[in-house]
Design a protein around this motif. Structure first.
Motif, PDB file in Angstrom:
ATOM      1  N   GLU A 180     -53.432  20.433 -11.173  1.00 13.19           N
ATOM      2  CA  GLU A 180     -51.795  19.191 -10.495  1.00 13.19           C
ATOM      3  C   GLU A 180     -52.054  18.741  -9.463  1.00 13.19           C
ATOM      4  O   GLU A 180     -52.485  18.687  -8.388  1.00 13.19           O
ATOM      5  CB  GLU A 180     -50.680  20.699 -10.573  1.00 13.19           C
ATOM      6  CG  GLU A 180     -49.601  19.890 -10.522  1.00 13.19           C
ATOM      7  CD  GLU A 180     -48.354  20.792 -10.180  1.00 13.19           C
ATOM      8  OE1 GLU A 180     -47.879  21.185  -9.503  1.00 13.19           O
ATOM      9  OE2 GLU A 180     -48.628  21.547 -11.449  1.00 13.19           O
ATOM     10  N   ARG A 235     -49.622  16.073  -6.970  1.00 13.52           N
ATOM     11  CA  ARG A 235     -47.976  15.556  -6.779  1.00 13.52           C
ATOM     12  C   ARG A 235     -48.373  14.724  -5.793  1.00 13.52           C
ATOM     13  O   ARG A 235     -48.518  15.242  -4.396  1.00 13.52           O
ATOM     14  CB  ARG A 235     -47.562  17.076  -7.108  1.00 13.52           C
ATOM     15  CG  ARG A 235     -46.331  16.273  -7.546  1.00 13.52           C
ATOM     16  CD  ARG A 235     -44.947  17.471  -7.663  1.00 13.52           C
ATOM     17  NE  ARG A 235     -43.767  17.234  -7.490  1.00 13.52           N
ATOM     18  CZ  ARG A 235     -42.838  16.601  -9.126  1.00 13.52           C
ATOM     19  NH1 ARG A 235     -44.203  16.639 -10.193  1.00 13.52           N
ATOM     20  NH2 ARG A 235     -41.595  16.095  -8.507  1.00 13.52           N
ATOM     21  N   ASN A 237     -42.662  12.375  -7.342  1.00 11.65           N
ATOM     22  CA  ASN A 237     -42.945  11.074  -8.658  1.00 11.65           C
ATOM     23  C   ASN A 237     -44.869  11.853  -8.563  1.00 11.65           C
ATOM     24  O   ASN A 237     -45.170  12.769  -7.635  1.00 11.65           O
ATOM     25  CB  ASN A 237     -43.213  10.356  -8.579  1.00 11.65           C
ATOM     26  CG  ASN A 237     -43.784   9.525  -7.513  1.00 11.65           C
ATOM     27  OD1 ASN A 237     -45.271   9.913  -7.067  1.00 11.65           O
ATOM     28  ND2 ASN A 237     -43.726   7.848  -6.835  1.00 11.65           N
ATOM     29  N   TRP A 238     -45.531  12.232  -9.643  1.00 12.70           N
ATOM     30  CA  TRP A 238     -46.771  12.223  -9.994  1.00 12.70           C
ATOM     31  C   TRP A 238     -47.666  10.802  -9.817  1.00 12.70           C
ATOM     32  O   TRP A 238     -49.079  11.538 -10.180  1.00 12.70           O
ATOM     33  CB  TRP A 238     -47.118  12.697 -11.387  1.00 12.70           C
ATOM     34  CG  TRP A 238     -46.328  13.925 -12.201  1.00 12.70           C
ATOM     35  CD1 TRP A 238     -44.721  13.898 -12.504  1.00 12.70           C
ATOM     36  CD2 TRP A 238     -46.429  14.835 -12.224  1.00 12.70           C
ATOM     37  NE1 TRP A 238     -44.187  15.082 -12.222  1.00 12.70           N
ATOM     38  CE2 TRP A 238     -45.475  16.694 -12.075  1.00 12.70           C
ATOM     39  CE3 TRP A 238     -48.058  15.890 -11.164  1.00 12.70           C
ATOM     40  CZ2 TRP A 238     -45.194  17.467 -12.140  1.00 12.70           C
ATOM     41  CZ3 TRP A 238     -48.095  17.481 -11.587  1.00 12.70           C
ATOM     42  CH2 TRP A 238     -46.685  18.552 -11.703  1.00 12.70           C
TER      43      TRP A 238
END
Length: 154
Positions: free
Chosen positions: A109, A111, A115-116
């Motif tokens: 993940e 990040r 936001n991503w």
């Protein structure tokens, strides 16, 4: 990544198949200023088993590593601090003279704050919305022009 961006990588069920073993294996999070710099770092790591093992077990300044040589799982977590903003590349390194088949399960993940999207893609939603309004305005102007200048063929 921007400042306060996070990297969370979880690896489970890491294992080698067959009777062969690896000298070292792991995940490298390589920090680079430019896209082309990662190729130079990868070529340096791939020169020899010793270079690869050194990269996994004691990463260069700014890089991070998750050494999976003698373990079956692990975590790599990092928060980008001020001054660490850059491009990061996640690479799996398997250091061995012979070809050794490995398998593992990974959840990664990445990040940025809010936001991503990667740092380079963060302006895209605003730009897409702006272009949508421009095209809508152009459509309205075109429709009015067509109605005002309508000529009948029959």
């Amino acid at each position: 990544f921007f400042e306060r961006g996070t990297v969370n990588v979880n690896v489970k069920n890491f294992k080698t198949h067959g009777s062969k073993t690896v000298d070292a294996a792991g995940l490298l999070l390589l920090k680079t200023a430019h896209e082309s710099d990662v190729q130079a770092k990868l070529q340096e790591i791939q020169r020899s088993v010793e270079e690869c093992t050194a990269a996994v077990q004691s990463p260069a300044d700014g890089d991070l590593a998750l050494d999976l040589t003698n373990v079956h799982s692990g975590k790599l977590q990092h928060t980008i601090a001020s001054g660490e903003e850059a491009m990061y590349h996640l690479v799996f390194a398997r250091c061995s003279e012979k070809t050794v088949e490995v398998s593992f399960t990974m959840h990664a993940e990445f990040r940025n704050p809010g936001n991503w999207l990667s740092a380079g893609n963060t302006p895209l939603p605003t730009m897409y919305l702006m272009f949508a309004f421009i095209f809508l305005f152009t459509l309205i102007v075109w429709c009015r022009h067509v109605r005002a200048n309508l000529t009948k063929a029959h």
